[in-house]
Design a protein around this motif. Structure first.
Motif, PDB file in Angstrom:
ATOM      1  N   SER A  44       0.818  -1.216   0.000  1.00  7.51           N
ATOM      2  CA  SER A  44       0.000   0.000   0.000  1.00  7.51           C
ATOM      3  C   SER A  44       0.853   1.267   0.000  1.00  7.51           C
ATOM      4  O   SER A  44       1.783   1.410   0.801  1.00  7.51           O
ATOM      5  N   GLY A  45       0.521   2.164  -0.928  1.00  8.24           N
ATOM      6  CA  GLY A  45       1.192   3.464  -0.976  1.00  8.24           C
ATOM      7  C   GLY A  45       2.465   3.511  -1.778  1.00  8.24           C
ATOM      8  O   GLY A  45       3.010   4.605  -2.001  1.00  8.24           O
ATOM      9  N   LEU A  46       2.974   2.374  -2.221  1.00 15.68           N
ATOM     10  CA  LEU A  46       4.211   2.381  -2.998  1.00 15.68           C
ATOM     11  C   LEU A  46       3.976   3.019  -4.365  1.00 15.68           C
ATOM     12  O   LEU A  46       2.965   2.786  -5.008  1.00 15.68           O
ATOM     13  N   ARG A  47       4.932   3.834  -4.786  1.00 20.52           N
ATOM     14  CA  ARG A  47       4.825   4.521  -6.069  1.00 20.52           C
ATOM     15  C   ARG A  47       5.438   3.654  -7.172  1.00 20.52           C
ATOM     16  O   ARG A  47       6.548   3.152  -7.024  1.00 20.52           O
ATOM     17  N   VAL A  48       4.674   3.504  -8.263  1.00 23.86           N
ATOM     18  CA  VAL A  48       5.076   2.593  -9.336  1.00 23.86           C
ATOM     19  C   VAL A  48       5.166   3.327 -10.667  1.00 23.86           C
ATOM     20  O   VAL A  48       4.235   4.041 -11.055  1.00 23.86           O
ATOM     21  N   LEU A  49       6.261   3.125 -11.354  1.00 22.27           N
ATOM     22  CA  LEU A  49       6.458   3.653 -12.699  1.00 22.27           C
ATOM     23  C   LEU A  49       6.098   2.539 -13.685  1.00 22.27           C
ATOM     24  O   LEU A  49       6.746   1.492 -13.704  1.00 22.27           O
ATOM     25  N   LEU A  65      -2.810  -2.336 -10.169  1.00 19.48           N
ATOM     26  CA  LEU A  65      -1.969  -1.732  -9.134  1.00 19.48           C
ATOM     27  C   LEU A  65      -2.781  -0.848  -8.189  1.00 19.48           C
ATOM     28  O   LEU A  65      -2.580  -0.865  -6.974  1.00 19.48           O
ATOM     29  N   ARG A  66      -3.722  -0.079  -8.734  1.00 18.42           N
ATOM     30  CA  ARG A  66      -4.573   0.748  -7.878  1.00 18.42           C
ATOM     31  C   ARG A  66      -5.474  -0.129  -7.001  1.00 18.42           C
ATOM     32  O   ARG A  66      -5.774   0.227  -5.858  1.00 18.42           O
ATOM     33  N   GLY A  67      -5.896  -1.268  -7.537  1.00 17.64           N
ATOM     34  CA  GLY A  67      -6.699  -2.186  -6.739  1.00 17.64           C
ATOM     35  C   GLY A  67      -5.949  -2.729  -5.546  1.00 17.64           C
ATOM     36  O   GLY A  67      -6.557  -3.082  -4.525  1.00 17.64           O
ATOM     37  N   TRP A  68      -4.634  -2.799  -5.658  1.00 17.21           N
ATOM     38  CA  TRP A  68      -3.794  -3.255  -4.538  1.00 17.21           C
ATOM     39  C   TRP A  68      -3.266  -2.087  -3.719  1.00 17.21           C
ATOM     40  O   TRP A  68      -2.362  -2.256  -2.903  1.00 17.21           O
ATOM     41  N   LEU A  69      -3.817  -0.901  -3.966  1.00 18.21           N
ATOM     42  CA  LEU A  69      -3.520   0.316  -3.196  1.00 18.21           C
ATOM     43  C   LEU A  69      -2.117   0.872  -3.446  1.00 18.21           C
ATOM     44  O   LEU A  69      -1.585   1.607  -2.620  1.00 18.21           O
ATOM     45  N   GLN A  71       0.394   3.273  -6.036  1.00 21.89           N
ATOM     46  CA  GLN A  71       0.197   4.547  -6.719  1.00 21.89           C
ATOM     47  C   GLN A  71       0.965   4.552  -8.044  1.00 21.89           C
ATOM     48  O   GLN A  71       2.110   4.996  -8.107  1.00 21.89           O
ATOM     49  N   PRO A  72       0.338   4.043  -9.100  1.00 20.74           N
ATOM     50  CA  PRO A  72       1.035   3.971 -10.387  1.00 20.74           C
ATOM     51  C   PRO A  72       0.949   5.255 -11.201  1.00 20.74           C
ATOM     52  O   PRO A  72      -0.019   6.001 -11.108  1.00 20.74           O
ATOM     53  N   GLU A  73       1.980   5.484 -11.994  1.00 13.94           N
ATOM     54  CA  GLU A  73       1.965   6.504 -13.038  1.00 13.94           C
ATOM     55  C   GLU A  73       2.377   5.795 -14.318  1.00 13.94           C
ATOM     56  O   GLU A  73       3.409   5.110 -14.352  1.00 13.94           O
ATOM     57  N   VAL A  74       1.575   5.944 -15.366  1.00  5.91           N
ATOM     58  CA  VAL A  74       1.796   5.176 -16.591  1.00  5.91           C
ATOM     59  C   VAL A  74       2.363   6.043 -17.713  1.00  5.91           C
ATOM     60  O   VAL A  74       2.014   7.226 -17.831  1.00  5.91           O
ATOM     61  N   PHE A  75       3.248   5.421 -18.521  1.00  7.48           N
ATOM     62  CA  PHE A  75       3.898   6.138 -19.617  1.00  7.48           C
ATOM     63  C   PHE A  75       3.982   5.229 -20.841  1.00  7.48           C
ATOM     64  O   PHE A  75       4.196   4.025 -20.714  1.00  7.48           O
ATOM     65  N   PRO A  76       3.834   5.804 -22.037  1.00  8.11           N
ATOM     66  CA  PRO A  76       3.832   4.996 -23.264  1.00  8.11           C
ATOM     67  C   PRO A  76       5.212   4.707 -23.825  1.00  8.11           C
ATOM     68  O   PRO A  76       5.347   3.922 -24.759  1.00  8.11           O
ATOM     69  N   ASP A  77       6.250   5.352 -23.283  1.00  8.53           N
ATOM     70  CA  ASP A  77       7.591   5.140 -23.814  1.00  8.53           C
ATOM     71  C   ASP A  77       8.632   5.335 -22.722  1.00  8.53           C
ATOM     72  O   ASP A  77       8.377   5.961 -21.688  1.00  8.53           O
ATOM     73  N   ALA A  78       9.816   4.769 -22.970  1.00 11.40           N
ATOM     74  CA  ALA A  78      10.883   4.785 -21.971  1.00 11.40           C
ATOM     75  C   ALA A  78      11.430   6.191 -21.726  1.00 11.40           C
ATOM     76  O   ALA A  78      11.769   6.543 -20.594  1.00 11.40           O
ATOM     77  N   ALA A  79      11.523   6.995 -22.771  1.00  9.66           N
ATOM     78  CA  ALA A  79      12.117   8.328 -22.633  1.00  9.66           C
ATOM     79  C   ALA A  79      11.325   9.206 -21.669  1.00  9.66           C
ATOM     80  O   ALA A  79      11.894   9.844 -20.768  1.00  9.66           O
ATOM     81  N   SER A  80      10.004   9.245 -21.843  1.00  7.57           N
ATOM     82  CA  SER A  80       9.181  10.073 -20.958  1.00  7.57           C
ATOM     83  C   SER A  80       9.171   9.513 -19.540  1.00  7.57           C
ATOM     84  O   SER A  80       9.122  10.271 -18.556  1.00  7.57           O
ATOM     85  N   ALA A  81       9.231   8.198 -19.396  1.00  3.78           N
ATOM     86  CA  ALA A  81       9.265   7.591 -18.069  1.00  3.78           C
ATOM     87  C   ALA A  81      10.563   7.944 -17.352  1.00  3.78           C
ATOM     88  O   ALA A  81      10.565   8.211 -16.137  1.00  3.78           O
ATOM     89  N   LEU A  82      11.668   7.951 -18.068  1.00  2.78           N
ATOM     90  CA  LEU A  82      12.960   8.291 -17.479  1.00  2.78           C
ATOM     91  C   LEU A  82      12.976   9.734 -16.987  1.00  2.78           C
ATOM     92  O   LEU A  82      13.472  10.037 -15.889  1.00  2.78           O
ATOM     93  N   VAL A  83      12.407  10.626 -17.793  1.00  6.40           N
ATOM     94  CA  VAL A  83      12.319  12.038 -17.390  1.00  6.40           C
ATOM     95  C   VAL A  83      11.491  12.172 -16.112  1.00  6.40           C
ATOM     96  O   VAL A  83      11.865  12.881 -15.182  1.00  6.40           O
ATOM     97  N   ARG A  84      10.359  11.474 -16.057  1.00  5.57           N
ATOM     98  CA  ARG A  84       9.479  11.549 -14.882  1.00  5.57           C
ATOM     99  C   ARG A  84      10.156  10.967 -13.646  1.00  5.57           C
ATOM    100  O   ARG A  84       9.995  11.496 -12.535  1.00  5.57           O
ATOM    101  N   ALA A  85      10.924   9.903 -13.820  1.00  2.00           N
ATOM    102  CA  ALA A  85      11.629   9.298 -12.689  1.00  2.00           C
ATOM    103  C   ALA A  85      12.643  10.281 -12.102  1.00  2.00           C
ATOM    104  O   ALA A  85      12.787  10.389 -10.875  1.00  2.00           O
TER     105      ALA A  85
END
Length: 205
Positions: A44-49, A65-69, A71-85
């Motif tokens: 619960s509460g863990l942040r997921v990329l 992931l939200r059903g298991w409590l 906190q996911p953030e979803v991205f369609p590509d690796a580049a944008s995910a890396l920037v967000r991380a």
């Protein structure tokens, strides 16, 4: 109606013994599994990329992931995910784990995994890779810093169990040798310091 044939009575004690042993083994296994399962809300509460180029997969993963409590953030590509991380780390709200699709155009899941593990601020993110191809090089996945991977389609129960195993065995990375602050030098003669490790609170005194 079941009847024992003449002479078969001698096998009854052995059958009862085998049944008792089987029952004892089942009980032992169930108790072991019950003790090994972390408490409810462990994730619960863990942040997921979450990174996947398929919109349907992203929606399914986010819902699970939200059903298991978590906190996911979803991205369609690796580049944008890396920037967000990087942004999340800088803001002091880092991701705890990342779910990466192995086969993506451009930077794939393993390439992203290597980039995450190469940056000191992101190296603590635990990684799990999902793949739809049977041609998987386990050694290559491990070398990229990925500790768990699953074949698609992923069963919900197996996915959850892998996440629990991943986070329950998480060990924060050790800071680089040069990043540690030197201990202040006390005035006067130096005194030795002793690290005491004891699980009994009375003995700790």
């Amino acid at each position: 109606q079941f009847k024992l044939h003449r002479g078969s009575e001698q096998f009854v004690p052995y059958l009862l013994l085998l049944a008792a042993m089987y029952f004892a083994l089942r009980v032992s296994v169930l108790l072991t599994l019950a003790l090994a399962v972390p408490a409810a809300g462990f994730l619960s509460g863990l942040r997921v990329l979450v990174v996947d180029d398929n919109a349907t997969n992203r929606l399914v993963l986010e819902s699970q992931l939200r059903g298991w409590l978590l906190q996911p953030e979803v991205f369609p590509d690796a580049a944008s995910a890396l920037v967000r991380a990087r942004e999340a780390h800088t803001a002091g709200n880092p991701f705890h784990l990342a779910v990466l699709d192995l086969c993506m155009p451009g930077m794939d899941g393993l390439a992203l995994a290597r980039r995450l593990k190469a940056e000191p601020g992101l190296a603590d993110i635990e990684l799990i890779v999902l793949t739809s191809t049977m041609q998987v090089n386990a050694a290559e996945i491990t070398d990229a810093g990925v500790r768990e991977w699953l074949m698609k389609p992923v069963r919900s129960s197996e996915f959850y169990n892998r996440l629990v195993r991943l986070m329950s065995t998480h060990e924060p990375s050790v800071p680089a040798a040069g990043s540690a602050q030197p201990a202040p030098v006390a005035d006067g003669p130096s005194k030795g310091r002793i690290l005491v490790v004891e699980d009994n609170e009375v003995n700790q005194l």
